[in-house]
Write a protein that holds these residues in place. Structure first.
Motif, PDB file in Angstrom:
ATOM      1  N   LYS A  48       0.809  -1.213   0.000  1.00  0.00           N
ATOM      2  CA  LYS A  48       0.000   0.000   0.000  1.00  0.00           C
ATOM      3  C   LYS A  48       0.849   1.274   0.000  1.00  0.00           C
ATOM      4  O   LYS A  48       0.356   2.345   0.343  1.00  0.00           O
ATOM      5  N   SER A  49       2.086   1.174  -0.410  1.00  0.00           N
ATOM      6  CA  SER A  49       2.946   2.350  -0.455  1.00  0.00           C
ATOM      7  C   SER A  49       2.530   3.251  -1.622  1.00  0.00           C
ATOM      8  O   SER A  49       1.911   2.793  -2.582  1.00  0.00           O
ATOM      9  N   PRO A  50       2.874   4.541  -1.552  1.00  0.00           N
ATOM     10  CA  PRO A  50       2.517   5.440  -2.658  1.00  0.00           C
ATOM     11  C   PRO A  50       3.099   5.002  -4.005  1.00  0.00           C
ATOM     12  O   PRO A  50       2.444   5.120  -5.033  1.00  0.00           O
ATOM     13  N   SER A  51       4.315   4.475  -4.003  1.00  0.00           N
ATOM     14  CA  SER A  51       4.901   4.035  -5.277  1.00  0.00           C
ATOM     15  C   SER A  51       4.158   2.825  -5.836  1.00  0.00           C
ATOM     16  O   SER A  51       4.021   2.689  -7.058  1.00  0.00           O
ATOM     17  N   ALA A  52       3.666   1.928  -4.961  1.00  0.00           N
ATOM     18  CA  ALA A  52       2.903   0.774  -5.441  1.00  0.00           C
ATOM     19  C   ALA A  52       1.555   1.213  -6.006  1.00  0.00           C
ATOM     20  O   ALA A  52       1.100   0.679  -7.021  1.00  0.00           O
ATOM     21  N   VAL A  53       0.919   2.190  -5.374  1.00  0.00           N
ATOM     22  CA  VAL A  53      -0.358   2.705  -5.876  1.00  0.00           C
ATOM     23  C   VAL A  53      -0.149   3.381  -7.230  1.00  0.00           C
ATOM     24  O   VAL A  53      -0.928   3.173  -8.168  1.00  0.00           O
ATOM     25  N   MET A  54       0.896   4.167  -7.356  1.00  0.00           N
ATOM     26  CA  MET A  54       1.190   4.821  -8.633  1.00  0.00           C
ATOM     27  C   MET A  54       1.539   3.786  -9.713  1.00  0.00           C
ATOM     28  O   MET A  54       1.183   3.953 -10.883  1.00  0.00           O
ATOM     29  N   GLY A  55       2.244   2.715  -9.331  1.00  0.00           N
ATOM     30  CA  GLY A  55       2.540   1.653 -10.284  1.00  0.00           C
ATOM     31  C   GLY A  55       1.273   0.976 -10.779  1.00  0.00           C
ATOM     32  O   GLY A  55       1.141   0.673 -11.972  1.00  0.00           O
ATOM     33  N   ALA A  56       0.318   0.736  -9.880  1.00  0.00           N
ATOM     34  CA  ALA A  56      -0.957   0.125 -10.282  1.00  0.00           C
ATOM     35  C   ALA A  56      -1.729   1.058 -11.210  1.00  0.00           C
ATOM     36  O   ALA A  56      -2.321   0.610 -12.203  1.00  0.00           O
ATOM     37  N   CYS A  57      -1.730   2.358 -10.909  1.00  0.00           N
ATOM     38  CA  CYS A  57      -2.402   3.328 -11.780  1.00  0.00           C
ATOM     39  C   CYS A  57      -1.724   3.378 -13.147  1.00  0.00           C
ATOM     40  O   CYS A  57      -2.396   3.469 -14.174  1.00  0.00           O
ATOM     41  N   SER A  58      -0.401   3.330 -13.156  1.00  0.00           N
ATOM     42  CA  SER A  58       0.341   3.352 -14.422  1.00  0.00           C
ATOM     43  C   SER A  58       0.033   2.116 -15.253  1.00  0.00           C
ATOM     44  O   SER A  58      -0.180   2.207 -16.474  1.00  0.00           O
ATOM     45  N   ARG A  59      -0.015   0.939 -14.626  1.00  0.00           N
ATOM     46  CA  ARG A  59      -0.342  -0.277 -15.373  1.00  0.00           C
ATOM     47  C   ARG A  59      -1.757  -0.220 -15.932  1.00  0.00           C
ATOM     48  O   ARG A  59      -2.006  -0.633 -17.071  1.00  0.00           O
ATOM     49  N   ALA A  60      -2.696   0.307 -15.143  1.00  0.00           N
ATOM     50  CA  ALA A  60      -4.075   0.435 -15.632  1.00  0.00           C
ATOM     51  C   ALA A  60      -4.134   1.390 -16.820  1.00  0.00           C
ATOM     52  O   ALA A  60      -4.843   1.137 -17.802  1.00  0.00           O
ATOM     53  N   TRP A  61      -3.397   2.493 -16.739  1.00  0.00           N
ATOM     54  CA  TRP A  61      -3.355   3.454 -17.852  1.00  0.00           C
ATOM     55  C   TRP A  61      -2.829   2.791 -19.116  1.00  0.00           C
ATOM     56  O   TRP A  61      -3.411   2.937 -20.192  1.00  0.00           O
ATOM     57  N   TRP A  62      -1.732   2.031 -19.012  1.00  0.00           N
ATOM     58  CA  TRP A  62      -1.150   1.412 -20.192  1.00  0.00           C
ATOM     59  C   TRP A  62      -2.014   0.294 -20.737  1.00  0.00           C
ATOM     60  O   TRP A  62      -2.069   0.072 -21.953  1.00  0.00           O
ATOM     61  N   ARG A  63      -2.729  -0.430 -19.857  1.00  0.00           N
ATOM     62  CA  ARG A  63      -3.667  -1.448 -20.357  1.00  0.00           C
ATOM     63  C   ARG A  63      -4.775  -0.795 -21.161  1.00  0.00           C
ATOM     64  O   ARG A  63      -5.192  -1.299 -22.209  1.00  0.00           O
ATOM     65  N   TRP A  64      -5.285   0.329 -20.647  1.00  0.00           N
ATOM     66  CA  TRP A  64      -6.331   1.056 -21.373  1.00  0.00           C
ATOM     67  C   TRP A  64      -5.782   1.563 -22.706  1.00  0.00           C
ATOM     68  O   TRP A  64      -6.450   1.462 -23.739  1.00  0.00           O
ATOM     69  N   GLN A  65      -4.591   2.120 -22.703  1.00  0.00           N
ATOM     70  CA  GLN A  65      -3.965   2.609 -23.932  1.00  0.00           C
ATOM     71  C   GLN A  65      -3.802   1.486 -24.952  1.00  0.00           C
ATOM     72  O   GLN A  65      -4.128   1.658 -26.129  1.00  0.00           O
ATOM     73  N   HIS A  66      -3.278   0.349 -24.517  1.00  0.00           N
ATOM     74  CA  HIS A  66      -3.042  -0.759 -25.448  1.00  0.00           C
ATOM     75  C   HIS A  66      -4.344  -1.336 -25.999  1.00  0.00           C
ATOM     76  O   HIS A  66      -4.383  -1.806 -27.140  1.00  0.00           O
ATOM     77  N   LYS A  67      -5.411  -1.302 -25.188  1.00  0.00           N
ATOM     78  CA  LYS A  67      -6.663  -1.911 -25.627  1.00  0.00           C
ATOM     79  C   LYS A  67      -7.502  -0.971 -26.485  1.00  0.00           C
ATOM     80  O   LYS A  67      -8.115  -1.398 -27.466  1.00  0.00           O
ATOM     81  N   TYR A  68      -7.568   0.313 -26.144  1.00  0.00           N
ATOM     82  CA  TYR A  68      -8.514   1.216 -26.807  1.00  0.00           C
ATOM     83  C   TYR A  68      -7.882   2.315 -27.656  1.00  0.00           C
ATOM     84  O   TYR A  68      -8.485   2.761 -28.618  1.00  0.00           O
ATOM     85  N   VAL A  69      -6.707   2.791 -27.319  1.00  0.00           N
ATOM     86  CA  VAL A  69      -6.169   3.988 -27.977  1.00  0.00           C
ATOM     87  C   VAL A  69      -5.128   3.661 -29.034  1.00  0.00           C
ATOM     88  O   VAL A  69      -5.107   4.292 -30.087  1.00  0.00           O
ATOM     89  N   GLN A  70      -4.279   2.678 -28.801  1.00  0.00           N
ATOM     90  CA  GLN A  70      -3.149   2.439 -29.690  1.00  0.00           C
ATOM     91  C   GLN A  70      -3.304   1.323 -30.724  1.00  0.00           C
ATOM     92  O   GLN A  70      -2.363   1.071 -31.464  1.00  0.00           O
ATOM     93  N   PRO A  71      -4.439   0.625 -30.824  1.00  0.00           N
ATOM     94  CA  PRO A  71      -4.545  -0.369 -31.903  1.00  0.00           C
ATOM     95  C   PRO A  71      -4.521   0.296 -33.281  1.00  0.00           C
ATOM     96  O   PRO A  71      -4.722   1.507 -33.405  1.00  0.00           O
ATOM     97  N   LYS A  72      -4.302  -0.486 -34.309  1.00  0.00           N
ATOM     98  CA  LYS A  72      -4.251   0.080 -35.660  1.00  0.00           C
ATOM     99  C   LYS A  72      -5.596   0.651 -36.070  1.00  0.00           C
ATOM    100  O   LYS A  72      -5.663   1.701 -36.690  1.00  0.00           O
TER     101      LYS A  72
END
Length: 107
Positions: A48-72
């Motif tokens: 529950k450290s701040p860096s772990a929370v930010m890492g989880a937010c970053s992974r969620a952001w990149w999953r969203w990017q890979h699924k919805y924003v960056q496909p061909k």
């Protein structure tokens, strides 16, 4: 782990190219498969450290990017998601002001 560094669990020889949407730590039981009696211990195992929370937010952001924003072939989904998200956010932050307006002007 400094800002901009790879996670300490990441090993290029084992994992291959780095994927910012992937968690490289020890896998645990997914939340959907946790029994009610195990929820307390499941939350206790979380970092529950701040860096772990930010890492989880970053992974969620990149999953969203890979699924919805960056496909061909990008559809309208990311635009509508941002639109509905911003509408919900502004409704929540202005709810008090809007409710007082309707109470004083319509009743």
């Amino acid at each position: 782990m400094g800002f901009g560094d790879y996670p300490k669990e990441y090993n290029p020889a084992v994992h291959g190219p780095y994927d910012p949407a992937r968690y490289y730590g020890k896998p645990d039981t997914p939340f959907g498969q946790v029994k009610l009696s195990e929820i307390g211990s499941w939350f206790a195992r979380r970092n529950k450290s701040p860096s772990a929370v930010m890492g989880a937010c970053s992974r969620a952001w990149w999953r969203w990017q890979h699924k919805y924003v960056q496909p061909k072939k990008v559809g309208m989904a990311p635009f509508f998601q941002l639109l509905v998200g911003s509408m919900t956010f502004f409704y929540v932050i202005n709810y008090g002001r809007m409710s007082m307006y309707f109470i004083h002007n319509f009743y």
